[in-house]
Enzyme design. Sequence first.
Site, PDB file in Angstrom:
ATOM      1  N   SER A   1       0.834  -1.203   0.000  1.00  0.00           N
ATOM      2  CA  SER A   1       0.000   0.000   0.000  1.00  0.00           C
ATOM      3  C   SER A   1       0.866   1.249   0.000  1.00  0.00           C
ATOM      4  CB  SER A   1      -0.872  -0.007   1.260  1.00  0.00           C
ATOM      5  OG  SER A   1      -1.522   1.235   1.410  1.00  0.00           O
TER       6      SER A   1
ATOM      7  N   TYR B   1      -1.411  -0.406  10.657  1.00  0.00           N
ATOM      8  CA  TYR B   1      -1.728  -1.073   9.383  1.00  0.00           C
ATOM      9  C   TYR B   1      -0.555  -0.925   8.405  1.00  0.00           C
ATOM     10  CZ  TYR B   1      -3.538  -1.469   4.626  1.00  0.00           C
ATOM     11  OH  TYR B   1      -3.693  -1.795   3.308  1.00  0.00           O
TER      12      TYR B   1
ATOM     13  N   LYS C   1       2.326  -3.672   6.611  1.00  0.00           N
ATOM     14  CA  LYS C   1       2.622  -3.810   5.168  1.00  0.00           C
ATOM     15  C   LYS C   1       4.125  -3.642   4.916  1.00  0.00           C
ATOM     16  CE  LYS C   1      -1.512  -4.479   3.432  1.00  0.00           C
ATOM     17  NZ  LYS C   1      -1.849  -5.735   2.774  1.00  0.00           N
TER      18      LYS C   1
ATOM     19  N   ARG D   1      -5.584  13.129  -3.851  1.00  0.00           N
ATOM     20  CA  ARG D   1      -5.198  11.712  -3.866  1.00  0.00           C
ATOM     21  C   ARG D   1      -5.125  11.213  -5.297  1.00  0.00           C
ATOM     22  NH1 ARG D   1      -4.233  12.980   0.373  1.00  0.00           N
ATOM     23  NH2 ARG D   1      -4.764  12.137   2.417  1.00  0.00           N
TER      24      ARG D   1
ATOM     25  N   ARG E   1      -8.403  15.262   9.335  1.00  0.00           N
ATOM     26  CA  ARG E   1      -8.430  13.953  10.012  1.00  0.00           C
ATOM     27  C   ARG E   1      -7.001  13.610  10.446  1.00  0.00           C
ATOM     28  NH1 ARG E   1     -10.725   9.001   6.440  1.00  0.00           N
ATOM     29  NH2 ARG E   1      -8.863   9.489   5.217  1.00  0.00           N
TER      30      ARG E   1
END
Length: 355
Positions: free
Chosen positions: A137, A161, A165, A243, A305
């Site tokens: 990712s 997370y 990875k 993004r 966020r």
Amino acid sequence: MAKLLITGGAGFIGTHTSLVLLEAGYDLIILDSFINSSPIALKRVSQISGLNSTELARRLKTYTGDIRDLDFLENIFKTCGQEGNPIDAVIHFAGLKSVDESVKNPLLYWDVNLNGTKTLLTAMEKNNCRTIVFSSSATIYGKAQSIPIQETAKIQPINPYGKTKAAIENILSDLTGINPNWRIACLRYFNPVGAHPTGLIGENPLGTPNNLFPVINQVAINKLKVLKIFGGDWPTPDKTAMRDYIHIMDLAEGHLAALNYLQNSTPELITLNLGSGKGYSVLEVVSEYQKVCRKKLPFEVVNRRQGDSAISIADPSKALTKLGWQTKRTLNEMVRDGWNWQVKNPKGYLEEERK
Ligand code: NAD
Ligand code: WQD
């Protein structure tokens, strides 16, 4: 034709990729615990493939189980071997993927993602299967220092997370040291979105979604009241974060290209960004959605966020050079196909599950 084991093949990326691989002629064994997916998704893959029941019985098998269970994995490898049709390669999607959940329950993420992968690799070693395409990712880049992001950028994940990875990429790299016959592709996905154009398979978040496209879908069908845009003070042209969104079918085709590359080159570990190289802001995505679904979508700009960055855009040139692969689909197709899936399946696979 080669036989593939697809872990997590019932999930969002797994279903679309399985379909592309079936269409390319591969025989598939799909393994999934269904912790975050539905068997209906696989029924739909079969339906879209257009294969008849005899062909399907021969070319697509499903096993329900957990990648952390070595006996279960070994049994799959052995059965295929005994049938004279051993597994040639693994496409490894199975894992947990919520950044938020990983912060709340890091041990679960290390267990499923890391131990699960370690168990899978053990079963592969024991059965002389040494070709794997791994779902990494872009999250492992953390807050990237420069845009577009190249594969050589610093690996600095900022959540559990992402750390799992990055750790798996390290394990895979170590494997090539003990046995140079490993063929490994670490594919670093940017932001996969959209759905198959039939609207039969798509992203099916269980519970309240966190990611932009599923959230907008739910706002557009009035399931959520308002889209909260996280931050209106980013250093971007319209002040909302940007993004690199990639259509799920482009991503699926990227797996086919990576697999073909691994099978036709000398053994190596290859690490590739899978992205479009183009960035869109949250407001640009909202504007495209409004055009496609022909309604005003209520939104409000709220605080940033935690853990978000201003811009994440891939440099996808290595994938083009090595695989001859690049994205083909536009933002309009991502939104159109994602919306088509939502309209046709307002409750995801739930309605068909209840039948
Ligand atoms: P998904 O949750 O839809 O699919 C993952 C599948 O793995 C699910 O079907 C789930 O039931 C299965 N699974 C989970 N734990 C398992 C276990 N222990 N044993 C067997 N099966 C298990 O997620 P996705 O979006 O399709 O992602 C696939 C992979 O790609 C994941 O590894 C994810 O981390 C990675 N990835 C996803 C994104 C994204 O934005 N969707 C981005 C980058 C990387
Ligand atoms: C996109 C943009 C948000 C929701 C995540 C994971 C990453 C990878 C891909 C697995 C951001 C904004 C979002 C909302 C918003 N997954 N946004 N309101 O965070 O780029 O990447 O998915 O590997 O690990 O972190 O994707 O879709 O959540 O957000 O304003 O309600 O939309 O701030 O700028 P993200 P996303």
